[in-house]
Design a protein around this motif. Structure first.
Motif, short mmCIF file in Angstrom:
data_model
loop_
_atom_site.label_atom_id
_atom_site.label_comp_id
_atom_site.label_asym_id
_atom_site.label_seq_id
_atom_site.Cartn_x
_atom_site.Cartn_y
_atom_site.Cartn_z
N ASP A 163 -5.38 1.42 -14.39
CA ASP A 163 -5.06 0.55 -13.25
C ASP A 163 -5.93 -0.70 -13.31
O ASP A 163 -7.12 -0.66 -13.05
N ILE A 223 -10.89 -8.47 -10.39
CA ILE A 223 -10.64 -8.96 -9.03
C ILE A 223 -9.81 -10.23 -9.10
O ILE A 223 -9.94 -11.02 -10.03
N ASP A 242 0.84 -1.21 0.00
CA ASP A 242 0.00 0.00 0.00
C ASP A 242 0.87 1.25 0.00
O ASP A 242 0.66 2.18 -0.78
N ARG A 274 -8.52 -4.88 2.05
CA ARG A 274 -8.26 -4.33 0.72
C ARG A 274 -9.58 -4.08 -0.03
O ARG A 274 -9.77 -3.04 -0.65
N LEU A 275 -10.52 -5.03 0.07
CA LEU A 275 -11.80 -4.89 -0.62
C LEU A 275 -12.56 -3.67 -0.09
O LEU A 275 -13.21 -2.95 -0.84
N SER A 285 -6.03 -3.16 -11.49
CA SER A 285 -6.53 -3.65 -10.21
C SER A 285 -7.91 -3.06 -9.87
O SER A 285 -8.61 -3.58 -9.03
N LYS A 286 -8.27 -1.95 -10.54
CA LYS A 286 -9.58 -1.34 -10.22
C LYS A 286 -10.70 -2.01 -11.01
O LYS A 286 -11.85 -1.87 -10.68
N GLU A 313 -9.83 -12.87 -3.96
CA GLU A 313 -10.84 -11.84 -3.65
C GLU A 313 -12.22 -12.35 -4.06
O GLU A 313 -13.21 -12.16 -3.35
N LYS A 347 -11.15 -0.99 1.20
CA LYS A 347 -10.48 0.21 0.68
C LYS A 347 -10.89 0.49 -0.75
O LYS A 347 -10.93 1.64 -1.18
N ARG A 348 -11.12 -0.60 -1.51
CA ARG A 348 -11.50 -0.43 -2.91
C ARG A 348 -12.99 -0.13 -3.07
O ARG A 348 -13.47 0.01 -4.19
#
Lengths: 896, 133
Positions: B23, B29, A69, B75-76, B25-26, B33, B78-79
């Motif tokens: 990105d 998944i 992060d 993480r999920l 990652s956006k 995840e 945060k996303r």
């Protein structure tokens, strides 16, 4: 169960707090508590193991999640890595001592681990240079009756008896789970050329020998089954190097003849030089050094008869070691049934032992090497803890700096990455120095290896372990280096600033973690120190064992008599007498022919019949030593009772013998053996005329076996060893003796020579090597631990300068300040030792097999090491303490 | 070059790296995840760290490390794919609140996409797979 409702240990929660953010921590703690409660009902111990493995996983996974992060967060420009690198280098230069300490720590850890592991890999783990080496096994017979013998020598030899050649040919006929079976013996050849006679080392082998090893000849052929037949033509297979020496390697030589031991042999093939031809390196010590140079057929003369041979076999695909053992046992049963009662009495009850070839070669050094590797791993652990310690201190020192940068808008990514780069640079520097250390250390280590270690010539540096060592230190450095930065980015900058400005103790928790780390270092170092102390004291006991003779100035040579000339007893005795006379005529030399010199690795045991009370007899097994009349005097074995052998003990006078004290005590307890009679080898009665002190024979660590001494003139045993007592330089004297021999009999070469003092040193080479290395490693660990104590206190003094200044200003005497700092160091060391004692106690089992007359829980060693650690840590603490005492309150208090 | 990129950074509303490449990652998944999200959906209003771990273990029959589940949940969140809140469950053994998980519509969309692309990839190769078996 009250336990089930208890929560997580506080320590566990504190460890979680290192990386897990507070908002998630509560949930995780709750989750773990719930699962722990279920587990505790089964076993508390397992529950704790489970809990800590979970904690470790949480800490690691959140650490890497945080790191990723932070690195992905804003404020990271593309060329930031270069800037970070420059910054890291500058920061390392700014703290040269701390940086150097860390680099040296990494270098020593990696260097020592790599070099020791390299030896372990080279000797134990690397496969043998044959195709499918794991299929090759070594086979012995086992004398079940000897296993129960009171004599050390018989017990030690009982399970590794080389079978006689006819037995092996029977095994080979049956197959017995083997695809191939080969037999060989080391042999010594007198090669006659136009220039003279040379001793050449070789082997007699069966045709299965080369096939078992899976080797093809370079040119010509190996040995064939037709060579195994009695009376087959005399042929010889040469090694590549010998062939090149003799024939220039021009493809010639095949079909020509060599005169070996007086007989012409036809050269039929050449084996490639890669082939050592010598799978069993614990070879006969009677042979010239080096690899075998030629092979002649064994079956030609030994197909029948009583010649003992070494056996190797290649297991067939479906077979296994235990399978082969079972099938060989069955064959042994058949053979036993065929044997006559008379033979059976002599051969005893014979089992078999089948061991993988590599295992059979490295058996006696295996445990030592693993033990050393464990000791090295401990040092690596101490080093790792030290690295963590130094870096944590660095991070704490920087909290203010990080807080300022954070407050000025530096993204957490930048801060964390900066620390990461700095840690990596330190690891890279330390790793480089470590590789250099390993390169430097390995030759020293190889040089100090005991002479018996197999395959030591094949050892090269192991890069896999180098990578492994680097990996361990790198992970530590990354964890310890970035954790403080990650903590700092989570902390409130204002708070961090305030803490630093006050300059008081930087977080009680953090300093506790540091003390704990140092205590762990001390504990591990203590364990190693105790081990080293035990080994050293064991070695000194071993070395100071009474030898029973005086080895100083003793040399020995083994002669291969020219049997063509001395086939008749008369001629041979004449040769011995002439040589003895000429050698003893030298001014500085006393010489005697003998057999089985003590500690030379040779021995022969025999059955002795004792006459008791004139009528009853008992039988014992004893060692036999045969020598000229002056043998005892040359060896300086003290005479305890009776008389020595002398020149009047001849073939025609009454036969006499001397015995050692062990024999005297066991044969005739509570009375003198003088005048009693014994029979040796079923020959006539001999009267005992003297009792000698016990001389060590098998080794310094072994008890003394009963021994009988005979005069060479009254025995038909061959005495081709010569023991020489030389005044002045032993090596020169030995060279002179060889000249005299060449004058007396130019066709009888010397096959082996030794200086007895050196041989005794070699006989304890493995314990010495082990002791030296562990002492070195323990010293290293102790040094690292002391550096830890020193570093911890230096850091504490820097952090508490203001506090100390105030104390001094308020009238504290400098000795009080010093005492306080030293006491802190001693308490930490004391805690470390207290932690170390139970670990040392648990580890005692692993060192016990290596100890000689020392208990693993020896209180003296424990006390001595405790004292040494406390004393040295007091010294390590004194340096920062003096710095603290010299704090000038005016300066310190004026800082703000 | 440095100066130029610096200026671009100043002008650009998004960080530079985001301008250059989308990105990934956006928009996608990862497999784990996906497992966590599916487990949370299956559990409905009983979805929390420990129950999700157990669900993956029993239904997918995959070893799921508790710590990985938690890291993934964080993480999920945060996303913006899940929402979490604390609540004391009725059967709470210690009476302490748990962190419950709710899968948000954005995650459902991603899961749907993922399933669709997987189905497309799977279609037409049934024969081959049977052969392999």
């Amino acid at each position: 169960m009250t336990d089930t409702t208890r929560g997580l240990p506080r320590l566990a929660i504190a460890v979680l707090a290192l990386t897990v953010p507070a908002d998630w921590r509560h949930d995780i703690v709750r989750d773990l508590e719930e699962s722990l409660a279920d587990r505790r009902t089964n076993s508390r111990w397992f529950a704790m193991v489970w809990l800590w493995s979970q904690i470790a996983q949480f800490v690691m996974r959140f650490f890497f999640a945080n790191l990723s992060d932070a690195l992905n967060s804003g404020g990271v420009s593309r060329n930031g890595w270069a800037i970070d690198f420059k910054y890291a280098v500058r920061s390392i230069q700014r703290r040269p001592w701390a940086s150097l300490m860390m680099i040296v720590t990494i270098a020593l850890a990696i260097g020592s681990t790599t070099s020791v592991y390299t030896v372990v890999e080279g000797v134990l783990l690397r496969p043998l240079p044959y195709p499918q080496p794991e299929q090759i096994a070594r086979v012995w017979e086992v004398r079940e009756d000897w296993l129960r013998s009171p004599n050390v020598l018989f017990r030690s030899k009982a399970s590794s008896i080389d079978p006689i050649a006819p037995t092996v040919f029977r095994w080979a006929e049956d197959g017995a789970g083997f695809k191939e079976l080969g037999a060989y013996i080391d042999a010594n050849y007198a090669l006659r050329t136009g220039d003279g006679v040379w001793a050449v080392r070789g082997q007699e082998a069966t045709s299965g020998f080369f096939r078992t090893l899976g080797l093809d000849p370079l040119i010509g052929r190996g040995l064939l089954e037709s060579d195994d037949v009695e009376g087959a033509p005399r042929v010889v297979v040469l090694s590549e190097s010998f062939w090149r020496d003799q024939f220039g390697g021009s493809g010639e030589g095949l079909g020509s003849t060599l005169n070996l031991n007086g007989d012409p042999h036809t050269v039929v093939g050449v084996m490639p030089s890669a082939f050592g031809g010598h799978p069993d390196q614990q070879s006969d010590s009677l042979l010239p050094p080096g690899k075998p140079q030629l092979w002649t057929p064994l079956g030609r003369e030994a197909r029948t008869g009583w010649k003992s041979v070494r056996v190797i076999g290649r297991l067939s695909e479906q077979s296994s070691l235990s399978n082969a053992r079972t099938r060989l046992h069955a064959v042994q049963q058949l053979l036993a049934e065929e044997r006559s009662a008379e033979d059976a009495a002599q051969t005893g009850d014979r089992g078999v032992r089948v061991v993988g070839l590599l295992d059979s070669m490295v058996g006696n050094v295996r445990s030592t090497l693993w033990f050393l590797l464990a000791a090295t791993a401990l040092v690596l652990l101490v080093a790792t803890v030290n690295i963590a310690n130094i870096l944590t201190a660095r991070g704490l020192e920087r909290r203010r700096e990080l807080a300022v940068r954070s407050a000025l808008g530096a993204g957490s990514g930048r801060l964390v990455r900066g620390q990461l780069v700095e840690s990596l640079v330190l690891v890279a520097l330390g790793g480089g120095a470590g590789i250099a250390t390993a390169w430097a250390l390995l030759p020293v280590l190889l040089h100090s290896l005991p002479p018996g270690v197999p395959r030591s010539s094949e050892i090269g540096i192991s890069f896999s372990v180098l990578a492994c060592g680097l990996g361990v230190t790198a992970v530590t450095a990354i964890l310890a280096g970035t954790l403080p930065a990650l903590l700092a980015t989570r902390a409130d900058p204002q708070d961090a600033m305030r803490t630093s400005t006050r300059n008081a103790t930087a977080g009680v928790g953090a300093s506790r973690v540091r003390s704990a780390l140092v205590a762990i270092e001390v504990a591990l170092a203590f364990v190693l120190l105790v081990g080293a102390g035990l080994l050293a004291s064991s070695y000194s006991h071993l070395w100071s064992q009474e030898r029973g003779f005086d080895p100083a100035g003793i040399a020995a040579m083994w002669i291969e008599p020219d049997w063509d000339r001395y086939r008749e007893d008369e001629a041979y005795n004449q040769f011995v007498q002439t040589l003895a006379t000429q050698l003893n005529a030298e001014p500085n030399m006393r010489a005697s022919a003998c057999n089985n010199l003590p500690l030379s690795g040779l021995s022969s045991g025999t059955r002795i019949t004792l006459e008791q009370d004139g009528s009853t007899t008992t039988e014992v097994r004893a060692l036999l030593s045969v020598g000229l009349h002056n043998y005892r005097e040359i060896m300086r074995i003290p005479l305890r009772q009776g008389r020595d052998l002398n020149l009047r003990d001849t073939r025609t006078s009454p036969f006499v013998a001397m015995v050692n004290e062990t024999m005297a005590k066991s044969g005739w307890p509570n009375e003198s053996p003088i005048g009693k009679r014994i029979k040796v080898d079923d020959s006539g009665w001999r009267e005992i005329v003297g009792v000698l002190a016990d001389a060590r024979h098998a080794g310094l660590e072994h008890a003394v076996d009963p021994k009988v001494y005979l005069a060479a003139t009254q025995s038909n045993r061959t005495t081709s060893e010569w023991v020489l007592r030389i005044d002045g330089d032993t090596a020169t004297g030995l060279a002179r003796a060889k000249e005299i021999l060449a004058g007396v009999s130019p066709t009888s070469p010397v096959t082996r020579e030794l200086l007895l003092e050196g041989t005794i040193a070699d006989s304890v080479a493995i314990p010495r090597f082990r002791t030296m290395l562990v002492v070195g490693l323990a010293g290293l660990a102790a040094l690292l631990a002391l550096l830890g104590v020193y570093g911890m206190l230096t850091f504490a003094v820097t952090q508490q300068r203001k506090e100390i200044g105030v104390r001094i200003a308020l009238g504290a005497h400098s000795s009080q300040v010093i005492r306080r700092i030293v006491a802190t160091g001693l308490v930490t060391t004391g805690i470390g030792i207290a932690l170390g004692v139970p670990i040392a106690w648990l580890a005692a089992g692993s060192v016990a097999p290596f100890l000689f007359r020392v208990s693993p829980s020896d209180p003296t060693t424990h006390l001595l090491m405790t004292g040494a650690l406390l004393l040295t840590s007091a010294v390590a603490a004194a340096l920062p303490a003096r710095r603290a005492a010299s704090v000038n309150p005016v300066e310190v208090l004026g800082d703000d | 070059m440095t100066l130029l990129s610096f200026m671009v950074t100043l002008l650009s509303p998004e960080p530079l790296s985001d301008c250059r490449r989308p990105d990934v990652s956006k928009t996608t998944i990862a497999e784990f995840e996906e497992l966590v999200l599916l487990a949370a959906l299956r559990l409905g209003d009983r979805a929390y760290g420990l129950s999700i771990t157990n669900e993956i273990l029993s239904i997918a029959q995959r070893p799921a490390v508790r710590a990985s589940v938690y890291v993934t949940l964080r993480r999920l969140e945060k996303r913006g794919l899940i929402e979490t809140w604390h609540e004391a469950p009725e059967d709470a053994p210690h009476g302490k609140p748990r962190r419950f998980v709710k899968v948000l519509p954005q995650a459902l969309a991603l899961l749907r996409d993922s399933r669709l692309s997987m189905q497309r990839m799977w279609s037409g190769i049934e024969d081959v797979l049977e052969d392999v078996q």
